[in-house]
Design a protein around this motif. Structure first.
Motif, mmCIF file in Angstrom:
data_model
loop_
_atom_site.group_PDB
_atom_site.id
_atom_site.type_symbol
_atom_site.label_atom_id
_atom_site.label_comp_id
_atom_site.label_asym_id
_atom_site.label_seq_id
_atom_site.Cartn_x
_atom_site.Cartn_y
_atom_site.Cartn_z
ATOM 1 N N HIS A 94 0.878 -1.174 0.000
ATOM 2 C CA HIS A 94 0.000 0.000 0.000
ATOM 3 C C HIS A 94 0.916 1.224 0.000
ATOM 4 C CE1 HIS A 94 -3.621 -2.464 1.217
ATOM 5 N NE2 HIS A 94 -2.625 -3.268 1.576
ATOM 6 N N LYS B 59 -0.971 -0.480 -4.224
ATOM 7 C CA LYS B 59 -2.426 -0.372 -4.174
ATOM 8 C C LYS B 59 -2.851 1.043 -3.786
ATOM 9 C CE LYS B 59 -2.761 -5.114 -2.382
ATOM 10 N NZ LYS B 59 -3.245 -5.816 -3.591
ATOM 11 N N SER B 60 -4.025 1.430 -4.254
ATOM 12 C CA SER B 60 -4.684 2.609 -3.693
ATOM 13 C C SER B 60 -5.474 2.111 -2.480
ATOM 14 C CB SER B 60 -5.589 3.265 -4.737
ATOM 15 O OG SER B 60 -6.673 2.405 -5.074
ATOM 16 N N GLY B 61 -6.514 2.835 -2.059
ATOM 17 C CA GLY B 61 -7.343 2.326 -0.979
ATOM 18 C C GLY B 61 -7.403 3.192 0.260
ATOM 19 N N TYR B 62 -6.682 4.317 0.250
ATOM 20 C CA TYR B 62 -6.747 5.238 1.384
ATOM 21 C C TYR B 62 -7.433 6.538 0.990
ATOM 22 C CZ TYR B 62 -3.662 2.073 3.890
ATOM 23 O OH TYR B 62 -3.129 0.975 4.522
ATOM 24 N N GLN C 261 -4.198 8.881 -5.645
ATOM 25 C CA GLN C 261 -3.236 7.847 -5.289
ATOM 26 C C GLN C 261 -2.730 7.109 -6.533
ATOM 27 O OE1 GLN C 261 -5.715 5.945 -1.901
ATOM 28 N NE2 GLN C 261 -3.590 5.380 -1.499
ATOM 29 N N HIS D 2 -11.605 -0.800 0.007
ATOM 30 C CA HIS D 2 -10.718 -1.166 1.114
ATOM 31 C C HIS D 2 -11.438 -1.113 2.455
ATOM 32 C CE1 HIS D 2 -6.448 -0.459 3.016
ATOM 33 N NE2 HIS D 2 -6.899 -1.673 3.227
ATOM 34 N N ASP E 248 3.356 -6.473 2.582
ATOM 35 C CA ASP E 248 2.115 -5.763 2.900
ATOM 36 C C ASP E 248 2.433 -4.376 3.467
ATOM 37 O OD1 ASP E 248 -0.594 -5.196 3.170
ATOM 38 O OD2 ASP E 248 -0.803 -6.244 5.093
ATOM 39 N N ASN F 189 2.354 -1.015 4.750
ATOM 40 C CA ASN F 189 1.247 -0.079 4.960
ATOM 41 C C ASN F 189 1.439 0.581 6.314
ATOM 42 O OD1 ASN F 189 -0.805 -1.165 7.116
ATOM 43 N ND2 ASN F 189 -0.203 -2.988 5.949
#
Length: 423
Positions: free
Chosen positions: A79, A146-149, A159, A182, A321, A323
């Motif tokens: 992320h 990844k995006s997701g925030y 992002q 997410h 992972d 993040n």
């Protein structure tokens, strides 16, 4: 004449034969003692023994006797682009404060969402650049982002655009994944289906701008159900995207089984995968991407059943992972240590999981993760005597030098100034 030839004490040669390595195949790893790799025009031009390379001419010869040479590492689940950090939550976790209570206090993922929404594209780029430089020094030459925030159209696109710019300007090759699904944002509480439709409405612009190759969703208790996730991912596949899933991280909901059924490129986390899910992984092309750093950081004792997966015939990959909340580390070497100590994987399985299989998990199986003539010269020289040493010796960075496309881009813990690219 070659541009560069590297003579190493040992060369590790993961090979794939055009697909991810499955089951017992993961324990096979070709090794050349006293080997050599030649580079010309950014590509690998020779792989063989030092004796075979003795008569080759090169503009530059590197004598790395006693050192290990390998493909660049591949990190298939990160992320990368986010605002802020969450170090203040660590003390709360140590006190046993439940995550939902931290969330209610404005922390958790919503804290990162807030910081990411507030950050400019330029600020996110500079922060992402900092983390990418660190990943490079640890030997990573290809990774997923990844995006997701954002959890809204504007920030998710921000992002993804930052990740695209980083890919265009940084030595590490980035493969982007859209993870708009997410979490459920506050303004959609109680309306998860409406939020998923909002995220699906973004796919045309993401496709048009080339912002992502994959679409991901967090399938877990309190987030999105198996059926919601299946519908979402099938629509993403119809729109032309590869699909991935955060599945069965905590509860065995059946996300692993569903991922296999729909042909997901990977199913990630899988700490709570059921026996049926493990069996199905062994019969499908879906790659199990395991994230032991997350389990470690969250203080859990139960790790993903890597041994059962490999016994079932599954293809297993490993990732950081990276993040800000549950795995704040760019160090894929440490994940290799955890895979040995907590997942009980062999050194051979570990190397294949961070090279060949990791590359196939993000659609780069034909380009990354292996040392083969004609491929891009993505190489790492290690200050270790053999391939078994890195999973054994933890807590330090073993990298001596990193090459991307034949160019020296990092060494001895530093990114070379001439390849530290900025805006």
């Amino acid at each position: 004449m070659l541009d560069t030839i590297i003579f190493a004490g040992q060369v590790v040669l993961p090979t794939s034969n055009g697909r991810a390595l499955r089951g017992t195949e993961m324990n096979e790893l070709k090794i050349i003692d006293n080997g050599a790799v030649g580079i010309k025009d950014g590509l690998i031009a020779f792989v063989g023994s030092a004796e075979e390379a003795a008569d080759l001419e090169a503009k530059e010869t590197i004598d790395a006797a006693g050192k290990l040479l390998s493909p660049g590492l591949v990190d298939p689940h990160t992320h990368l682009v986010f605002g802020g950090s969450r170090e203040h939550e660590l003390a709360l976790k140590q006190q046993g404060v439940p995550y939902l209570e931290i969330l209610a206090q404005g922390g958790g993922i919503l804290s990162t969402v807030r910081s990411t929404r507030e950050a400019s594209e330029e600020a996110l780029y500079e922060k992402g650049l900092f983390h990418l430089n660190r990943c490079l020094t640890y030997g990573v030459t290809t990774m997923e982002a990844k995006s997701g925030y954002g959890l809204d159209k504007e920030t998710e696109l921000k992002q993804l655009r930052v990740a695209k710019k980083l890919n265009e300007t940084h030595p590490i090759e980035l493969v982007s994944t859209f993870l708009g699904a997410h979490a459920i944002p506050e303004n959609y509480k109680g309306r998860p289906d409406a939020f998923l439709e909002e995220m699906l409405s973004m796919l045309p612009v993401i496709s048009k701008e080339g912002l992502a190759e994959f679409v991901d969703i967090f399938c877990e208790t309190g987030v999105f159900t198996v059926e919601q996730s299946k519908t979402f991912l099938q629509k993403a596949k119809t729109a032309g995207f590869g699909v991935k899933i955060h599945a069965d991280e905590i509860d065995p909901l059946g996300g692993t089984e569903m991922a296999c059924e729909i042909g997901a490129a990977s199913a990630d986390h899988l700490v709570g995968a059921s026996k049926e899910g493990v069996r199905m992984l062994g019969e499908s092309d879906t790659i199990a991407v395991l994230l032991p750093g997350t389990t470690f950081y969250l203080g859990k004792d139960h790790f993903a059943p890597a041994r059962d997966m490999i016994a079932s015939g599954a293809a297993v990959a490993l990732s950081t992972d990276f993040n800000p909340g549950s795995s704040p580390t760019e160090n894929l070497q440490f994940i290799m240590n955890l895979a040995a100590l907590r997942l009980k994987m062999t050194p051979e399985e570990i190397w294949n999981a961070v090279t060949v299989n990791a590359a196939f998990a993000i659609g780069r199986g034909e380009a990354a993760g292996s040392l083969e003539v004609g491929r891009n010269a993505d190489l790492v020289l290690w200050d270790v005597p053999n391939y078994k040493y890195i999973p054994y010796h933890y807590g330090v960075n073993h990298v001596n030098k990193v090459w991307k496309d034949g160019k020296l881009v990092a060494g001895k813990g530093d990114v070379h100034a001439n390849y530290t690219l900025s805006t």
